[in-house]
Design a protein around this motif. Structure first.
Motif, PDB file in Angstrom:
ATOM      1  N   ARG A   1       0.834  -1.208   0.000  1.00 55.54           N
ATOM      2  CA  ARG A   1       0.000   0.000   0.000  1.00 55.54           C
ATOM      3  C   ARG A   1       0.862   1.249   0.000  1.00 55.54           C
ATOM      4  NH1 ARG A   1      -1.105   3.581   3.458  1.00 55.54           N
ATOM      5  NH2 ARG A   1      -0.017   2.410   5.087  1.00 55.54           N
TER       6      ARG A   1
ATOM      7  N   SER B   1       1.022   4.043  -2.843  1.00 56.40           N
ATOM      8  CA  SER B   1       0.739   5.441  -2.550  1.00 56.40           C
ATOM      9  C   SER B   1       1.835   6.353  -3.105  1.00 56.40           C
ATOM     10  CB  SER B   1       0.604   5.639  -1.043  1.00 56.40           C
ATOM     11  OG  SER B   1       0.374   6.994  -0.725  1.00 56.40           O
TER      12      SER B   1
ATOM     13  N   ARG C   1      -4.738  -1.799  -3.227  1.00 51.78           N
ATOM     14  CA  ARG C   1      -3.814  -2.087  -2.120  1.00 51.78           C
ATOM     15  C   ARG C   1      -4.397  -1.643  -0.779  1.00 51.78           C
ATOM     16  NH1 ARG C   1      -2.798  -4.854  -5.393  1.00 51.78           N
ATOM     17  NH2 ARG C   1      -0.979  -4.971  -6.761  1.00 51.78           N
ATOM     18  N   GLU C   2      -5.155  -0.549  -0.768  1.00 57.77           N
ATOM     19  CA  GLU C   2      -5.762  -0.104   0.497  1.00 57.77           C
ATOM     20  C   GLU C   2      -6.758  -1.131   1.013  1.00 57.77           C
ATOM     21  OE1 GLU C   2      -5.522   4.765  -0.093  1.00 57.77           O
ATOM     22  OE2 GLU C   2      -7.390   3.667  -0.516  1.00 57.77           O
TER      23      GLU C   2
ATOM     24  N   THR D   1      -5.162  -4.377   2.197  1.00 61.32           N
ATOM     25  CA  THR D   1      -4.650  -4.309   3.570  1.00 61.32           C
ATOM     26  C   THR D   1      -5.746  -4.650   4.576  1.00 61.32           C
ATOM     27  OG1 THR D   1      -3.077  -2.597   2.885  1.00 61.32           O
ATOM     28  CG2 THR D   1      -3.511  -2.813   5.248  1.00 61.32           C
TER      29      THR D   1
END
Length: 484
Positions: free
Chosen positions: A416, A420, A464-465, A468
């Motif tokens: 993540r 980002s 990816r967020e 997680t």
């Protein structure tokens, strides 16, 4: 032509000489010196503000309609699961079946009572003289009777009580162990349902976010196409620039269409996980990070991997397989039953009473059955070894799953952060490219390439967020049981 040029040069030199040689006049304020020329900052383009984008409209910018039914909490999800989940209902009925088999096993040590009644009509009979007693002066008397009796009725009631029944006693214990295995299977089903629903909720939220990003990407592509078309009208862009902008718009449309269909499919998957054959959505106000907290509240962690429901179920089935081996051994042992029979008949023989009652002890010793018991013994021993291997394989897999789940939290968080940073770089690259293009220093190819890279980076960051969050939920449920 040389004389006018020379005169001009001399005039410039004279004016400059006069300006430097002019004396200072007392009382006159001196003119301020000209401001120094600032060197050009090569990074000045980074602080250039972009003009507001033009307003664009397109039918595809309209978001996908919200689902008719949405769930926002785990309590709402569990309400639907308890009422409509076929997997949960199947697992619960397996417990009912195991309890039924336990009652069947108990019947093997309880008394059985059976009654029989028979009515007989003989078509062919013979008349004979039957002694009926003694008459006057002690003379025997007879009476004619039909032999066999043409019509008679007999009835009996037989009660059997097992006294020594090793197989029946072993079967009761095996059935009770099977009930434990069925209940552990229900807990594993609940754990899998909780994991599936959590994954489905995260997938829907992720798809909602990606669909939103796809529309933002399409809007930006339409704005770039509008700017490029205007620039072409002013002579600052070519036809290939407009074609590239249009290609970028069509690529954004294709991505949007695929993202919307993925959203619909994920809503349908959530509906199936809840037992509803329809699209189920998630409200925008849902706290996706609260799923981990909710998962901890409905599923309790266990201390060892052997207590995880799937491993515990297979270990219990090893016990069942071992008891099945003992069941075959008990087939070699004798058994003793106590029996009692009450019988009556309408046939009057004159010698025996019409009604009788007896009590018996029946010893049964198995001697030879053709070798079936030896075959069953080999079969059940092989089944026991298979059950042990299955339990050991699942235990090893569970250990790996737990380690991966715990490690996956850190891996997902690292991915993540990388996504980002990549998104931030892609956004800055896209901004600088647009500035350069508007100033006439960039190309349309760079403009389209950086825009596509930014859309991809935005989608990857969203994935990816939520990945997680999913990894944290998996880490909670990897070593837990769910007694909801």
């Amino acid at each position: 032509m040389r004389r006018p040029l020379a005169c001009a040069l001399l005039a410039m030199v004279f004016v400059e000489h006069v300006s430097y040689a002019q004396p200072r006049v007392p009382g006159r304020a001196e003119a301020p010196p000209p401001p120094p020329v600032q060197p050009q900052n090569p990074l000045a383009a980074q602080t250039t503000e972009l003009p507001p984008p033009p307003e664009v409209s397109d039918p595809m910018l309209t978001p996908v309609p919200r689902a008719a039914l949405e769930i926002g909490t785990w309590e709402d999800a569990l309400k639907h699961i308890r009422a409509r989940s076929t997997d949960l209902h199947i697992a619960i009925q397996e417990v009912a079946r195991a309890e039924g088999q336990s009652r069947v096993a108990l019947a093997g040590v309880l008394p059985t009572i059976n009654g029989t009644g028979t009515y007989t009509h003989n078509i062919i009979t013979n008349t004979t003289a039957q002694f009926s007693g003694f008459g006057a002066n002690g003379v025997p008397t007879t009476r004619p009777v039909n032999t066999p009796y043409p019509n008679y009725f007999t009835g009996a009631i037989v009660a059997v009580q097992p006294f020594i029944a090793l197989r029946a006693w072993n079967a009761i214990g095996t059935a009770n162990v099977a009930i434990d295995a069925a209940r552990q299977s229900v807990e594993e089903t609940k754990r899998q349902i909780a994991l599936g629903v959590a994954n489905a909720i995260v997938a829907v939220v992720t798809s909602e976010r990606i669909a939103e990003l796809n529309r933002i990407g399409l809007r930006n592509a339409l704005q770039r196409l509008d700017l490029t078309s205007r620039k072409q009208a002013l002579g600052g862009a070519t036809g290939i620039d407009v074609v590239r902008a249009r290609q970028d718009v069509e690529d954004a449309r294709a991505t949007l269409v695929a993202g919307d269909e993925t959203l619909r499919q994920n809503r349908e998957n959530l509906g199936l996980a809840l037992g509803i054959p329809d699209q189920i959505g998630v409200p925008p106000t849902v706290d996706i990070n609260g799923l981990e907290r909710d998962a901890r509240s409905i599923c309790k962690p266990v201390e060892t991997v052997d207590e995880r429901p799937d491993v515990a179920t297979l270990l219990t089935r090893v016990r069942i397989a071992r008891r099945n081996v003992n069941d075959v051994w008990f087939q070699f042992s004798p058994s003793v039953n106590l029996q009692s029979q009450v019988a009556t008949t309408t046939v009057d023989t004159g010698a025996a009473p019409n009604s009788t009652w007896n009590v018996q002890a029946v010893l049964t010793v198995p001697i030879w059955d053709g070798g079936a018991r030896y075959g069953n013994l080999r079969d059940t021993r092989a089944q026991e070894l298979q059950a042990y291997e299955r339990a050991e394989a699942q235990r090893r897999q569970a250990l790996i799953d737990i380690d991966r789940a715990r490690r996956g939290v850190g891996v997902a968080d690292d991915r993540r952060r990388v996504a980002s940073a990549a998104r931030d770089l892609a956004a800055e690259n896209d901004r600088l490219t647009r500035v350069s293009y508007q100033e006439g220093r960039g190309t349309s190819l760079e403009l389209v390439t950086t825009a596509q890279a930014l859309r991809s980076a935005e989608i990857q960051l969203a994935l990816r967020e939520f990945e997680t969050v999913n990894a944290r939920i998996l880490a909670v449920l990897a070593l837990a049981k769910c007694p909801w």
